[in-house]
Design a protein around this motif. Structure first.
Motif, short mmCIF file in Angstrom:
data_model
loop_
_atom_site.label_atom_id
_atom_site.label_comp_id
_atom_site.label_asym_id
_atom_site.label_seq_id
_atom_site.Cartn_x
_atom_site.Cartn_y
_atom_site.Cartn_z
N ILE A 1 26.68 13.20 -28.52
CA ILE A 1 26.48 13.56 -29.99
C ILE A 1 25.42 11.69 -30.87
CG2 ILE A 1 26.86 14.31 -32.09
CD1 ILE A 1 28.65 16.17 -31.17
N CYS A 2 25.01 11.61 -30.66
CA CYS A 2 24.21 10.10 -31.77
C CYS A 2 24.52 8.86 -30.31
CB CYS A 2 24.70 9.95 -32.82
SG CYS A 2 23.89 8.75 -33.61
N GLY A 3 25.92 8.10 -30.43
CA GLY A 3 25.94 7.43 -29.22
C GLY A 3 26.30 7.91 -28.35
N GLY A 4 27.01 9.41 -28.11
CA GLY A 4 27.26 9.75 -27.19
C GLY A 4 25.99 10.38 -26.05
N TYR A 5 25.10 10.57 -26.99
CA TYR A 5 23.82 10.81 -26.67
C TYR A 5 23.44 9.78 -25.52
CZ TYR A 5 18.79 12.82 -27.07
OH TYR A 5 17.30 12.29 -26.45
N TYR B 1 20.63 14.15 -31.30
CA TYR B 1 21.20 13.20 -32.24
C TYR B 1 21.72 13.42 -33.04
CZ TYR B 1 19.07 8.59 -30.78
OH TYR B 1 18.33 7.41 -30.12
N LEU B 2 22.34 14.67 -33.69
CA LEU B 2 22.36 16.04 -35.18
C LEU B 2 23.73 15.56 -35.24
CD1 LEU B 2 20.55 17.81 -37.25
CD2 LEU B 2 21.64 19.29 -35.75
N HIS B 3 24.24 15.15 -36.24
CA HIS B 3 25.56 15.34 -36.78
C HIS B 3 25.27 17.12 -36.99
CE1 HIS B 3 26.97 11.41 -35.17
NE2 HIS B 3 25.33 10.76 -36.01
N GLY B 4 26.62 17.78 -37.08
CA GLY B 4 26.98 18.27 -38.04
C GLY B 4 26.29 19.52 -37.38
N ILE B 5 26.46 19.71 -35.49
CA ILE B 5 26.08 20.67 -34.81
C ILE B 5 26.76 21.47 -35.02
CG2 ILE B 5 26.33 19.54 -32.75
CD1 ILE B 5 24.16 21.68 -33.12
N SER C 1 15.08 7.33 -28.61
CA SER C 1 15.37 7.74 -27.50
C SER C 1 13.53 8.64 -26.88
CB SER C 1 16.20 8.46 -27.66
OG SER C 1 17.64 8.26 -27.20
N GLN C 2 13.46 7.96 -25.80
CA GLN C 2 12.03 8.43 -25.71
C GLN C 2 13.01 9.60 -23.91
OE1 GLN C 2 9.17 6.04 -25.35
NE2 GLN C 2 8.20 6.01 -27.30
N ALA C 3 11.45 10.33 -23.73
CA ALA C 3 12.13 11.30 -21.88
C ALA C 3 11.04 10.49 -21.50
CB ALA C 3 11.54 12.67 -22.45
N THR C 4 11.79 10.40 -20.43
CA THR C 4 10.73 9.43 -19.15
C THR C 4 10.63 10.08 -18.04
OG1 THR C 4 13.22 9.30 -17.70
CG2 THR C 4 12.61 7.43 -19.04
N GLN C 5 10.70 12.11 -18.46
CA GLN C 5 9.97 12.68 -17.62
C GLN C 5 10.03 14.00 -18.36
OE1 GLN C 5 12.89 12.61 -14.35
NE2 GLN C 5 13.06 14.94 -14.66
N PRO C 6 9.16 15.30 -17.88
CA PRO C 6 9.24 16.64 -19.14
C PRO C 6 11.10 16.85 -19.42
CG PRO C 6 7.64 16.77 -17.49
CD PRO C 6 8.83 15.20 -16.87
N ILE C 7 10.76 17.25 -20.01
CA ILE C 7 12.36 17.39 -20.64
C ILE C 7 12.35 19.33 -21.33
CG2 ILE C 7 13.16 15.47 -20.79
CD1 ILE C 7 13.40 15.62 -24.13
N GLN C 8 13.33 20.08 -21.61
CA GLN C 8 13.55 20.55 -22.81
C GLN C 8 14.31 20.51 -23.68
OE1 GLN C 8 15.17 24.78 -21.62
NE2 GLN C 8 14.78 25.28 -23.99
N PRO C 9 13.53 20.04 -24.86
CA PRO C 9 14.00 19.85 -26.27
C PRO C 9 15.46 20.42 -26.72
CG PRO C 9 11.31 19.69 -26.22
CD PRO C 9 12.07 20.04 -25.24
N PHE C 10 16.35 20.19 -27.37
CA PHE C 10 17.76 21.03 -28.28
C PHE C 10 17.30 21.64 -29.03
CE2 PHE C 10 21.55 20.84 -30.06
CZ PHE C 10 21.56 22.09 -29.81
N ILE C 11 16.76 20.88 -30.01
CA ILE C 11 16.57 21.39 -31.80
C ILE C 11 14.99 21.16 -31.75
CG2 ILE C 11 16.61 20.85 -34.08
CD1 ILE C 11 18.93 19.32 -33.12
N GLU D 1 21.16 13.38 -39.66
CA GLU D 1 20.93 11.67 -38.50
C GLU D 1 21.01 10.92 -39.18
OE1 GLU D 1 17.27 12.24 -35.71
OE2 GLU D 1 16.42 13.57 -37.18
N ILE D 2 21.71 9.70 -38.15
CA ILE D 2 22.11 8.30 -38.42
C ILE D 2 22.31 7.68 -37.80
CG2 ILE D 2 24.38 9.52 -38.75
CD1 ILE D 2 25.30 7.25 -40.90
#
Length: 490
Positions: A333-337, A427-431, A398-408, A392-393
């Motif tokens: 989450i956020c920094g962990g992401y 990046y979503l706090h409170g998920i 962050s940008q993808a370096t290859q195709p990804i599946q977005p989480f949200i 978000e805070i």
């Protein structure tokens, strides 16, 4: 405007929770009430509707008061970054990074006009103000620059209630000592005393209370029994006293290991997991403690770079990689992401000395730190189809370096995060406060372990919070002399 102020004999005596209780009590009794804390130091922050950042406690108190939180309720927020440096947030926006000496000697007096403007705006909108102090009003080495305690009581002409935590021991000494260290003009503002977090027979306190009232000539308004009410904690001090489930893995069907980062922030993200049936949660600070969990969570942090360096130095980085290779579920989450990505670029030295840092490489993203902080409330839909909301805070982009599946997929058409078969980064706090998503996510983990799934008919987080505020109202009202309290307010 009428004002009542909660001050404490020390930090963590329950000022925030009691202030929350008073906000709900007054709101339920028909008053238009608002919380206020001139200066707050906290790593758990709250994002207002207009994107301002304030202390989490004031956001919670506003919700208890049934009003919309604004930055006027906490005009100054300090977020420690390490090495005696804090980020100073003024009226919800980043102002500067300051060392303690510069803040006390230069900033405090300069900012008082802004604090008074915030008070003036609140006065024009509300009938009663519930002020919360910070730490203790009797820190004699800090009093000359203290703008969170007695100075605010003077500014608002507030009656002060002094709170002490009886669990710590020495409750009478802490109360009398605090009063003795106050100046006379400060001492006369203290109109009542509350003894908080009591466990046992109140009758055993009777003689002590009688002595205290006679010695101080200040009434004891109540003895509040300890209550395990689910009100969000404000700062990392609460980590040591969280209502943690016993961290013995064999007691639970699922084992969740949360990395206790040195600069952990917004850890209220984790609160709902403690309530998931059959889930054990434990904080981990070393590789030895990591063991073989079903889920690893890397939470938010105030300093991603320093905490990632710590992750490598402790061996936890390698432990997380090893767990990922063995199919362990991981959430960042956020920094962990940001740590789950491939690289962090900090060429402008936003954090520390700047530079480029190779991170865990578990997600195909690269993060660049920029000076502009993103603070916003958001709504959207997860890849599993669950409607979610949160905030978000963060400084990094962050940008993808290859195709990804977005989480949200956000309602404003932006996307957030990455999801793979075993990893979620966001990046979503409170998920996890989105209880339907949380139950669904843990049911998927249960299925992977061959466990029976649990009903996804859950109570929403908003309903849970409302239940907590009402429970707090009833509990405090029952043990407080309400007639005396209202006489102080009026």
């Amino acid at each position: 405007m009428k004002a009542i102020m909660i001050q404490g004999t020390s930090s963590d005596v329950g000022k925030s929770v009691l202030s929350t209780a008073l906000c709900r009590i007054l709101a339920n009794d028909g008053y238009k009430v608002a919380p206020f804390k001139s200066q707050n130091m906290a790593l758990n922050s709250y994002i207002t509707q207009d994107g301002g950042e304030i202390g989490r406690a004031q956001g919670v108190q506003a919700e208890a008061a049934k009003v919309i939180a604004t930055t006027d309720m906490n005009p100054i927020l300090l977020k420690p970054k390490g090495e005696m440096i804090s980020e100073v947030i003024l009226h919800g926006k980043h102002y500067a990074n300051m060392d303690a000496l510069s803040y006390r000697e230069n900033f405090v007096e300069e900012v008082m006009p802004e604090v008074r403007k915030a008070l003036s705006r609140l006065e024009s909108q509300f009938e009663v103000l519930v002020l919360e102090g910070a730490g203790s009003p009797a820190e004699i080495n800090l009093k000359s620059r203290d703008i969170a305690n007695m100075r605010m009581a003077h500014e608002t002409d507030a009656a002060v209630i002094l709170v002490a935590d009886i669990e710590r021991g020495g409750v009478f000494a802490s109360l009398v000592g605090t009063l003795m260290l106050l100046d006379e003009e400060e001492r006369v503002r203290v109109k009542g005393i509350i003894i908080n977090k009591f466990r046992g027979m109140k009758e055993l306190l009777t003689s002590g209370i009688e002595w205290l009232e006679e010695y101080t000539n200040i009434p004891v308004l109540g003895v509040i029994p300890y209550i395990d009410v689910q009100i969000e904690a404000e700062d990392s001090m609460a980590l040591s006293s969280l209502r943690l489930k016993k961290p013995l893995q064999n007691e639970f069907e699922m084992d969740v290991a949360v990395i206790r980062l040195p600069h952990i922030s917004n850890f209220t993200d984790l609160d709902p997991i403690f309530e998931e049936p059959g889930v054990g949660v434990r904080f981990v600070s070393s590789l030895k403690e990591l063991k073989n969990p079903d889920l690893i969570i890397i939470p938010g942090t105030k300093n991603t770079v320093d905490d990632f360096i710590w992750l490598r130095e402790t061996g936890l980085a390698q432990g997380i990689l090893h767990a990922a290779q063995n199919g362990c579920q991981i959430v960042g989450i956020c920094g962990g992401y940001q740590m789950l990505g491939e690289i962090i670029i900090d060429e402008q030295a936003i954090e520390g000395n700047g530079g480029v840092y190779m991170t865990l490489g578990l997600l195909p993203i690269e993060t660049t730190f920029i000076p502009e902080k993103r603070t916003v409330q958001v709504t959207g839909t997860t890849s599993s189809g669950h409607a979610i909301q949160g905030y978000e805070i963060h400084l990094g982009r962050s940008q993808a370096t290859q195709p990804i599946q977005p989480f949200i997929q956000f309602d404003d058409e932006r996307t957030d995060g990455v999801i793979t078969e075993t990893i979620i980064g966001t990046y979503l706090h409170g998920i996890f406060q989105n209880r339907h998503f949380t139950r669904h996510y843990f049911n998927e983990l249960r299925q992977k372990k061959g466990l029976e799934i649990i009903s996804e008919d859950v109570v929403s987080d908003f309903e849970r919070r409302e239940q907590a505020y009402e429970m707090l109202d009833q509990h405090v009202r029952e043990h407080l002399d309400m007639e005396k309290l209202y006489s102080l307010i009026k």
